[in-house]
Design a protein around this motif. Sequence first.
Motif, PDB file in Angstrom:
ATOM      1  N   ARG A  22      24.309  40.084  38.914  1.00  0.00           N
ATOM      2  CA  ARG A  22      23.737  39.612  40.282  1.00  0.00           C
ATOM      3  C   ARG A  22      24.477  38.130  40.443  1.00  0.00           C
ATOM      4  O   ARG A  22      24.917  37.902  41.781  1.00  0.00           O
ATOM      5  CB  ARG A  22      22.236  39.158  39.994  1.00  0.00           C
ATOM      6  CG  ARG A  22      21.711  38.610  41.006  1.00  0.00           C
ATOM      7  CD  ARG A  22      19.893  38.324  40.862  1.00  0.00           C
ATOM      8  NE  ARG A  22      19.874  37.409  39.857  1.00  0.00           N
ATOM      9  CZ  ARG A  22      19.381  37.677  38.578  1.00  0.00           C
ATOM     10  NH1 ARG A  22      19.342  38.998  38.322  1.00  0.00           N
ATOM     11  NH2 ARG A  22      19.254  36.898  37.695  1.00  0.00           N
ATOM     12  N   MET A  23      24.617  37.357  39.606  1.00  0.00           N
ATOM     13  CA  MET A  23      25.448  35.855  39.686  1.00  0.00           C
ATOM     14  C   MET A  23      27.005  36.323  40.402  1.00  0.00           C
ATOM     15  O   MET A  23      27.443  35.432  41.239  1.00  0.00           O
ATOM     16  CB  MET A  23      25.340  34.999  38.575  1.00  0.00           C
ATOM     17  CG  MET A  23      25.629  33.594  38.839  1.00  0.00           C
ATOM     18  SD  MET A  23      24.574  32.846  39.748  1.00  0.00           S
ATOM     19  CE  MET A  23      25.448  31.290  39.917  1.00  0.00           C
ATOM     20  N   ALA A  34      30.927  35.736  44.496  1.00  0.00           N
ATOM     21  CA  ALA A  34      32.122  36.553  45.341  1.00  0.00           C
ATOM     22  C   ALA A  34      31.840  36.627  46.611  1.00  0.00           C
ATOM     23  O   ALA A  34      32.692  36.328  47.683  1.00  0.00           O
ATOM     24  CB  ALA A  34      32.362  38.236  44.725  1.00  0.00           C
ATOM     25  N   ALA A  35      30.721  36.858  47.036  1.00  0.00           N
ATOM     26  CA  ALA A  35      29.999  36.813  48.283  1.00  0.00           C
ATOM     27  C   ALA A  35      30.400  35.509  49.057  1.00  0.00           C
ATOM     28  O   ALA A  35      30.738  35.314  50.021  1.00  0.00           O
ATOM     29  CB  ALA A  35      28.672  37.424  48.619  1.00  0.00           C
ATOM     30  N   ASP A  36      30.056  34.564  48.256  1.00  0.00           N
ATOM     31  CA  ASP A  36      30.033  33.102  48.880  1.00  0.00           C
ATOM     32  C   ASP A  36      31.535  32.508  48.886  1.00  0.00           C
ATOM     33  O   ASP A  36      31.622  31.359  49.106  1.00  0.00           O
ATOM     34  CB  ASP A  36      29.418  32.142  47.946  1.00  0.00           C
ATOM     35  CG  ASP A  36      27.712  32.844  48.331  1.00  0.00           C
ATOM     36  OD1 ASP A  36      27.305  33.212  49.243  1.00  0.00           O
ATOM     37  OD2 ASP A  36      26.820  32.127  47.676  1.00  0.00           O
ATOM     38  N   ARG A  37      32.375  33.405  47.941  1.00  0.00           N
ATOM     39  CA  ARG A  37      33.750  33.099  47.912  1.00  0.00           C
ATOM     40  C   ARG A  37      33.755  31.210  47.311  1.00  0.00           C
ATOM     41  O   ARG A  37      34.453  30.501  47.615  1.00  0.00           O
ATOM     42  CB  ARG A  37      34.535  32.918  49.137  1.00  0.00           C
ATOM     43  CG  ARG A  37      34.603  34.215  50.079  1.00  0.00           C
ATOM     44  CD  ARG A  37      35.496  34.014  51.393  1.00  0.00           C
ATOM     45  NE  ARG A  37      36.710  33.417  51.286  1.00  0.00           N
ATOM     46  CZ  ARG A  37      37.754  34.320  50.831  1.00  0.00           C
ATOM     47  NH1 ARG A  37      37.843  35.646  50.845  1.00  0.00           N
ATOM     48  NH2 ARG A  37      38.996  33.788  50.829  1.00  0.00           N
ATOM     49  N   GLN A  38      32.943  31.336  46.344  1.00  0.00           N
ATOM     50  CA  GLN A  38      32.580  30.201  45.565  1.00  0.00           C
ATOM     51  C   GLN A  38      33.552  29.724  44.583  1.00  0.00           C
ATOM     52  O   GLN A  38      33.951  30.572  43.801  1.00  0.00           O
ATOM     53  CB  GLN A  38      31.128  30.296  44.940  1.00  0.00           C
ATOM     54  CG  GLN A  38      30.480  28.981  44.142  1.00  0.00           C
ATOM     55  CD  GLN A  38      30.444  27.846  45.168  1.00  0.00           C
ATOM     56  OE1 GLN A  38      29.550  27.696  45.804  1.00  0.00           O
ATOM     57  NE2 GLN A  38      31.268  26.649  45.181  1.00  0.00           N
ATOM     58  N   ALA A  39      34.172  28.514  44.587  1.00  0.00           N
ATOM     59  CA  ALA A  39      34.878  28.084  43.396  1.00  0.00           C
ATOM     60  C   ALA A  39      34.242  28.087  42.160  1.00  0.00           C
ATOM     61  O   ALA A  39      32.826  27.600  42.289  1.00  0.00           O
ATOM     62  CB  ALA A  39      35.482  26.624  43.989  1.00  0.00           C
ATOM     63  N   GLN A  79      33.705  48.654  41.585  1.00  0.00           N
ATOM     64  CA  GLN A  79      32.310  48.306  40.896  1.00  0.00           C
ATOM     65  C   GLN A  79      32.270  47.074  40.138  1.00  0.00           C
ATOM     66  O   GLN A  79      31.302  46.874  39.715  1.00  0.00           O
ATOM     67  CB  GLN A  79      31.847  49.584  40.186  1.00  0.00           C
ATOM     68  CG  GLN A  79      31.929  50.586  40.780  1.00  0.00           C
ATOM     69  CD  GLN A  79      30.963  50.897  41.673  1.00  0.00           C
ATOM     70  OE1 GLN A  79      29.657  50.671  41.727  1.00  0.00           O
ATOM     71  NE2 GLN A  79      31.426  51.323  43.268  1.00  0.00           N
ATOM     72  N   GLY A  80      33.510  46.265  40.316  1.00  0.00           N
ATOM     73  CA  GLY A  80      33.144  45.010  39.184  1.00  0.00           C
ATOM     74  C   GLY A  80      33.923  43.998  40.025  1.00  0.00           C
ATOM     75  O   GLY A  80      34.032  44.124  41.349  1.00  0.00           O
ATOM     76  N   TYR A  81      34.862  42.822  39.233  1.00  0.00           N
ATOM     77  CA  TYR A  81      35.355  42.072  40.029  1.00  0.00           C
ATOM     78  C   TYR A  81      36.596  41.663  39.144  1.00  0.00           C
ATOM     79  O   TYR A  81      36.929  42.156  37.990  1.00  0.00           O
ATOM     80  CB  TYR A  81      34.416  40.599  39.638  1.00  0.00           C
ATOM     81  CG  TYR A  81      32.833  40.985  40.139  1.00  0.00           C
ATOM     82  CD1 TYR A  81      32.651  40.584  41.381  1.00  0.00           C
ATOM     83  CD2 TYR A  81      31.910  41.718  39.329  1.00  0.00           C
ATOM     84  CE1 TYR A  81      31.269  40.903  41.900  1.00  0.00           C
ATOM     85  CE2 TYR A  81      30.683  42.034  39.925  1.00  0.00           C
ATOM     86  CZ  TYR A  81      30.167  41.615  41.044  1.00  0.00           C
ATOM     87  OH  TYR A  81      29.029  42.043  41.485  1.00  0.00           O
ATOM     88  N   VAL A  82      37.375  40.559  39.871  1.00  0.00           N
ATOM     89  CA  VAL A  82      38.529  40.334  39.363  1.00  0.00           C
ATOM     90  C   VAL A  82      38.665  38.776  39.258  1.00  0.00           C
ATOM     91  O   VAL A  82      38.054  38.162  40.241  1.00  0.00           O
ATOM     92  CB  VAL A  82      39.772  40.579  40.284  1.00  0.00           C
ATOM     93  CG1 VAL A  82      40.136  42.216  39.969  1.00  0.00           C
ATOM     94  CG2 VAL A  82      39.849  40.267  41.696  1.00  0.00           C
TER      95      VAL A  82
END
Length: 334
Positions: free
Chosen positions: A289-290, A295-300, A319-322
């Motif tokens: 969730r976090m 990722a959606a907020d393009r948060q540093a 389905q994941g992240y980089v």
Amino acid sequence: MTLDRRTLLRAATGFAAGAALLPATARQAGAAAPFRNDVPPAWYRFRLGGYEATVISDGRLPLGKPEPAFPASPPEEIVGLLRGNFLPPDAATLEQNVLVLNTGRQLILFDTGMGESMGADSKMFGPTTGRMLANMRAAGIQPEQIDLVVLSHAHCDHCWGLVDAAGNRVFPNAQVALSEADLRYWTDDGNKRGPAFMTSFIDGAKKNLSAYQDRMVMVRDGADVAPGVTAISTPGHTVGHTCYTIESDGRSMVYTGDLAHHHILLLQRPMWEFSFDTDPKLSAQTRSRMLDRLAADRQAVLSYHFPWPGHGHVAKAGQGYVWVPEPMDLTSAG
């Protein structure tokens, strides 16, 4: 000027004759330099709005073979992910990126590394940890300058650097901020059950946290711990694990603590369970969730365990992240 073959041959012959007259030691072109096995100071500094952030290394934390740390995950998939990302399949290594934030009014330390407080147990992950204080001093920061220590949670590699081996405060002028849930859980001898590490983790937390019992600040979800520093409850890894948003002059960054330990295994497979999680299933849900939010907020992000110095972004990938590291400004690096 043109050099003919005869001139070149005379010059080469003269050089060889001259070289033959040199002592043997001179003809060896010098001995090879010895290998340097010492580790240089490791710190990195950058600006975040009106704040100055300094990342201090506590040294690498080797987990060893990765399979025991991810007991519910297919071993062949672990090996495939590591090999596919040019990492050794038989040794998982984490960094320890301690953050010091200078707000202009306070010096705030986020987590403390393994420290030296628990003797041999402080080296349970090997000899490469416990370097925070030396690196902090190399960065020009003295422990007595720290006003507030903000803990993401009370595991050994995050709070055992609060006191020295004799139990004395390493940060004599600091308050310590921690969630009440973690404070209660990790100082309760009744929780010495389950995995073998629980006894040493609780003994270490008790020794380190009790030295600051009159200086504790209880962290609450959504509340400011200090101006510009806001707590985000992210339970699962521990009962009170907390991330922190840092904001200044329109810039923001999230210090994620142990939201995700490994930049490949737990980003590409965010629902995998980690053996040091208090509640592995809740931890996976919280992490997914976090990460989606970041990722959606393009948060540093400043991640405690990701590759040095842990500063970058999380991007959605399938389905994941980089993990996308922030380019380092080497004019600010230690």
